[in-house]
Design a protein around this motif. Structure first.
Motif, PDB file in Angstrom:
ATOM      1  N   SER A 121       0.830  -1.203   0.000  1.00  0.00           N
ATOM      2  CA  SER A 121       0.000   0.000   0.000  1.00  0.00           C
ATOM      3  C   SER A 121       0.862   1.250   0.000  1.00  0.00           C
ATOM      4  CB  SER A 121      -0.925  -0.006   1.220  1.00  0.00           C
ATOM      5  OG  SER A 121      -1.587   1.227   1.358  1.00  0.00           O
ATOM      6  N   VAL A 122       1.929   1.235   0.804  1.00  0.00           N
ATOM      7  CA  VAL A 122       2.845   2.385   0.862  1.00  0.00           C
ATOM      8  C   VAL A 122       3.472   2.627  -0.503  1.00  0.00           C
ATOM      9  CG1 VAL A 122       4.999   3.243   1.865  1.00  0.00           C
ATOM     10  CG2 VAL A 122       3.321   2.079   3.319  1.00  0.00           C
ATOM     11  N   PHE A 123       3.958   1.560  -1.141  1.00  0.00           N
ATOM     12  CA  PHE A 123       4.584   1.701  -2.460  1.00  0.00           C
ATOM     13  C   PHE A 123       3.601   2.311  -3.459  1.00  0.00           C
ATOM     14  CE2 PHE A 123       6.944  -2.474  -1.317  1.00  0.00           C
ATOM     15  CZ  PHE A 123       7.814  -1.775  -0.481  1.00  0.00           C
ATOM     16  N   ALA A 124       2.377   1.780  -3.448  1.00  0.00           N
ATOM     17  CA  ALA A 124       1.372   2.245  -4.402  1.00  0.00           C
ATOM     18  C   ALA A 124       1.037   3.718  -4.177  1.00  0.00           C
ATOM     19  CB  ALA A 124       0.111   1.390  -4.298  1.00  0.00           C
ATOM     20  N   SER A 125       0.942   4.131  -2.901  1.00  0.00           N
ATOM     21  CA  SER A 125       0.581   5.514  -2.597  1.00  0.00           C
ATOM     22  C   SER A 125       1.678   6.484  -3.015  1.00  0.00           C
ATOM     23  CB  SER A 125       0.293   5.661  -1.102  1.00  0.00           C
ATOM     24  OG  SER A 125      -0.858   4.919  -0.735  1.00  0.00           O
ATOM     25  N   TYR A 126       2.917   6.147  -2.715  1.00  0.00           N
ATOM     26  CA  TYR A 126       4.026   7.014  -3.119  1.00  0.00           C
ATOM     27  C   TYR A 126       4.122   7.101  -4.646  1.00  0.00           C
ATOM     28  CZ  TYR A 126       6.338   7.847   1.423  1.00  0.00           C
ATOM     29  OH  TYR A 126       6.650   8.286   2.682  1.00  0.00           O
ATOM     30  N   CYS A 127       4.055   5.961  -5.318  1.00  0.00           N
ATOM     31  CA  CYS A 127       4.228   5.951  -6.767  1.00  0.00           C
ATOM     32  C   CYS A 127       3.083   6.667  -7.476  1.00  0.00           C
ATOM     33  CB  CYS A 127       4.359   4.523  -7.275  1.00  0.00           C
ATOM     34  SG  CYS A 127       5.908   3.719  -6.796  1.00  0.00           S
ATOM     35  N   ALA A 128       1.881   6.541  -6.938  1.00  0.00           N
ATOM     36  CA  ALA A 128       0.736   7.220  -7.553  1.00  0.00           C
ATOM     37  C   ALA A 128       0.924   8.725  -7.580  1.00  0.00           C
ATOM     38  CB  ALA A 128      -0.546   6.863  -6.796  1.00  0.00           C
ATOM     39  N   ARG A 129       1.720   9.244  -6.644  1.00  0.00           N
ATOM     40  CA  ARG A 129       2.005  10.684  -6.597  1.00  0.00           C
ATOM     41  C   ARG A 129       3.368  11.016  -7.207  1.00  0.00           C
ATOM     42  NH1 ARG A 129      -1.248  13.892  -3.228  1.00  0.00           N
ATOM     43  NH2 ARG A 129      -3.060  12.715  -2.532  1.00  0.00           N
ATOM     44  N   GLY A 130       3.950  10.026  -7.871  1.00  0.00           N
ATOM     45  CA  GLY A 130       5.224  10.269  -8.537  1.00  0.00           C
ATOM     46  C   GLY A 130       6.431  10.250  -7.632  1.00  0.00           C
ATOM     47  N   ASN A 131       6.252   9.828  -6.370  1.00  0.00           N
ATOM     48  CA  ASN A 131       7.358   9.815  -5.407  1.00  0.00           C
ATOM     49  C   ASN A 131       8.046   8.450  -5.409  1.00  0.00           C
ATOM     50  OD1 ASN A 131       6.563  12.415  -4.690  1.00  0.00           O
ATOM     51  ND2 ASN A 131       5.260  11.688  -3.027  1.00  0.00           N
ATOM     52  N   LEU A 132       8.702   8.124  -6.521  1.00  0.00           N
ATOM     53  CA  LEU A 132       9.293   6.795  -6.652  1.00  0.00           C
ATOM     54  C   LEU A 132      10.492   6.604  -5.721  1.00  0.00           C
ATOM     55  CD1 LEU A 132       7.441   6.957  -9.152  1.00  0.00           C
ATOM     56  CD2 LEU A 132       9.125   5.566 -10.365  1.00  0.00           C
ATOM     57  N   LYS A 133      11.241   7.681  -5.469  1.00  0.00           N
ATOM     58  CA  LYS A 133      12.392   7.564  -4.561  1.00  0.00           C
ATOM     59  C   LYS A 133      11.936   7.235  -3.145  1.00  0.00           C
ATOM     60  CE  LYS A 133      15.604  10.538  -7.081  1.00  0.00           C
ATOM     61  NZ  LYS A 133      16.409  11.791  -7.048  1.00  0.00           N
ATOM     62  N   GLU A 134      10.838   7.851  -2.715  1.00  0.00           N
ATOM     63  CA  GLU A 134      10.320   7.561  -1.385  1.00  0.00           C
ATOM     64  C   GLU A 134       9.813   6.114  -1.301  1.00  0.00           C
ATOM     65  OE1 GLU A 134       9.785  10.189  -3.132  1.00  0.00           O
ATOM     66  OE2 GLU A 134       9.987  11.997  -1.917  1.00  0.00           O
ATOM     67  N   ALA A 135       9.219   5.633  -2.405  1.00  0.00           N
ATOM     68  CA  ALA A 135       8.763   4.243  -2.430  1.00  0.00           C
ATOM     69  C   ALA A 135       9.952   3.293  -2.286  1.00  0.00           C
ATOM     70  CB  ALA A 135       8.013   3.956  -3.734  1.00  0.00           C
TER      71      ALA A 135
END
Length: 463
Positions: A121-135
């Motif tokens: 869920s965390v990965f999906a939420s970060y990536c959905a907002r373009g925050n791939l580094k945070e994911a």
């Protein structure tokens, strides 16, 4: 708002208790929901809490969802699923600090552990907002929450990254960084190959495919990977190379899925490559065990008819209903056109009878061509019968069929029939060309039947 209108989580019908709680969350501001929740006289249960948290209201009002979660926690012990829903709600809302606070609370909570589902869920939420580094950073701290990063976790991260447009390279880089410590599986490569397909990068797809074969070997169940890889090659204009790879896969007992076969057959049919299309068709049906769809059947039937393999086209027509696919006018007319093209007059006559039984009408061009063929093959009765079909069913434009009928009847000296059909054509509003009228005039004059021609000519002038 009703919990029947669910978000991410579930579609099942909500219970009356959950409906009541959702109604309160939807009507009151986040800071005021606890009092009406307590005053409603309904006690929450673990199952009801999950229902409420899955609702669209909670996803659209994350602060209210958290307030409900805390309020319910006074009476019940939340399930791991409920905790994960809160994490998902906060992540989807971009409230990442509160999301991590929830995860840390999960870690401390007795009996509720952080899981791979939490981090997915965390990965999906970060990536959905373009925050791939945070994911990616979240993946790196999984150990600290008692979760050993494995292929399932990596695949969740890569899948989330690849859902972002144009970010296949970021997923590839994450894979390169982790593959020494996290052993990839077949799904890992399928995810990457599907990403390269989406971006149309055939070169990277080849590289990924090669590494997949070395690392995880050949696996007949890895259809998505094979499908994505070969589809990428086809999309990149490398059909011949895709067919070579397909032959290698066959020797390993592996096959792609329907997407590749549909695209390949479409291209081969477009090129008129009968031999290659038939080879692919047989692999798909006989070896891969896939059932062709309607468009594929029509395309192959048309190709077979053009190539003269009418018998195989007819066998496909018979096979279609057995696979739940039903022929239409296009299918029948493709076969009829093939029979006409290859001068199979007797078979065309029989096929027209079958078409009539199945309530399928021939097209106007097929009617004209068939009438011409029937006369050339000395079968005027079949030509007349087909003309009756044209007239009865108003198959238009009928001018070409009319011209061919008159020309054939004149050649056979059937002047009485010519007059009858000419009258019929005039009644139908069909224009007879000057050349046809001149041929009629000569034929009637030669037979001493001037009055018959004059009758037709007068009728045409009166229109």
């Amino acid at each position: 708002m009703s919990t029947a209108e669910k978000s991410p989580g579930g579609e099942e019908e909500a219970s009356p208790r959950a409906e009541a709680f959702v109604d309160i969350l939807g009507r009151f501001p986040a800071g005021e929901v606890e009092e009406p929740l307590s005053a409603c006289g309904i006690d929450p249960t673990e199952e009801v809490a999950e229902e409420v948290l899955k609702s669209r209201v909670c996803y659209s009002r994350p602060k209210s969802a958290v307030r409900f979660f805390r309020w319910a926690a006074r009476s019940i012990t939340h399930t791991a699923y409920a905790w994960n829903l809160v994490v998902d709600i906060l992540g989807k809302a971009g409230m990442f600090e509160p999301m991590w606070d929830a995860i840390r609370s999960m870690k401390k909570e007795g009996g509720v552990g952080v899981s791979i589902a939490t981090f997915a869920s965390v990965f999906a939420s970060y990536c959905a907002r373009g925050n791939l580094k945070e994911a990616a950073a979240a993946f790196d701290v999984m150990d600290g929450y008692g979760i050993k990063p494995d292929a399932v976790a990596l695949n969740s991260l890569l899948s989330a990254m690849c859902r972002v447009e144009g970010r296949a390279q970021a997923a590839q880089e994450m894979f390169e960084r982790t593959k020494a410590t996290v052993a990839p599986d077949a799904d890992t490569f399928a995810i990457l190959l599907e990403a390269w397909e989406k971006e149309g990068n055939a070169q990277r797809a080849k590289s990924t495919f090669g590494e997949m074969v070395v690392r995880v070997g050949w696996d007949a169940g890895n259809v998505p990977a094979y499908d994505a890889f070969l589809s990428t090659l086809v999309r990149g204009g490398q059909l011949e190379e895709a067919l070579k790879f397909l032959q290698v896969m066959r020797t390993k007992g592996c096959f792609p899925g329907m997407k590749f076969f549909a695209n390949a057959i479409d291209l081969l049919v477009g090129k008129g490559d009968y031999a290659s299309a038939m080879a692919i068709w047989h692999i798909m049906v006989s070896e891969a065990g896939l059932v062709p769809n309607f468009a594929m059947y029509n395309a192959m039937i048309d190709l077979c008819c053009n190539a003269g393999n009418i018998d195989y086209a007819l066998s496909m027509l018979d096979e279609m209903p057995l696979n739940g696919v039903f022929a239409d006018s296009v299918t029948y007319n493709a076969i009829l056109a093939g029979l006409i093209k290859h001068r199979k007059a007797r078979e065309a006559e029989g096929f027209l009878t079958e078409m009539s039984k199945n309530e399928q009408l021939p097209t106007s061009p097929n009617c004209a061509a068939a009438i011409s063929l029937f006369f050339k093959e000395f079968n005027p009765s079949a030509a007349i019968s087909l003309w009756r079909c044209v007239a009865e069913h108003h198959i238009t434009p009928a001018e070409d069929s009319a011209r061919e009928l008159i020309a054939g009847l004149l050649d056979f000296g059937r002047l009485t029939e010519v007059k009858k059909r000419a009258d019929e054509m005039i009644d139908m509003g069909i224009e007879l060309p000057q050349s046809t009228m001149e041929n009629m005039k000569r034929a009637f004059a030669k037979a001493g039947r001037h009055e018959a021609y004059d009758h037709i000519a007068r009728r045409l002038k009166r229109r």
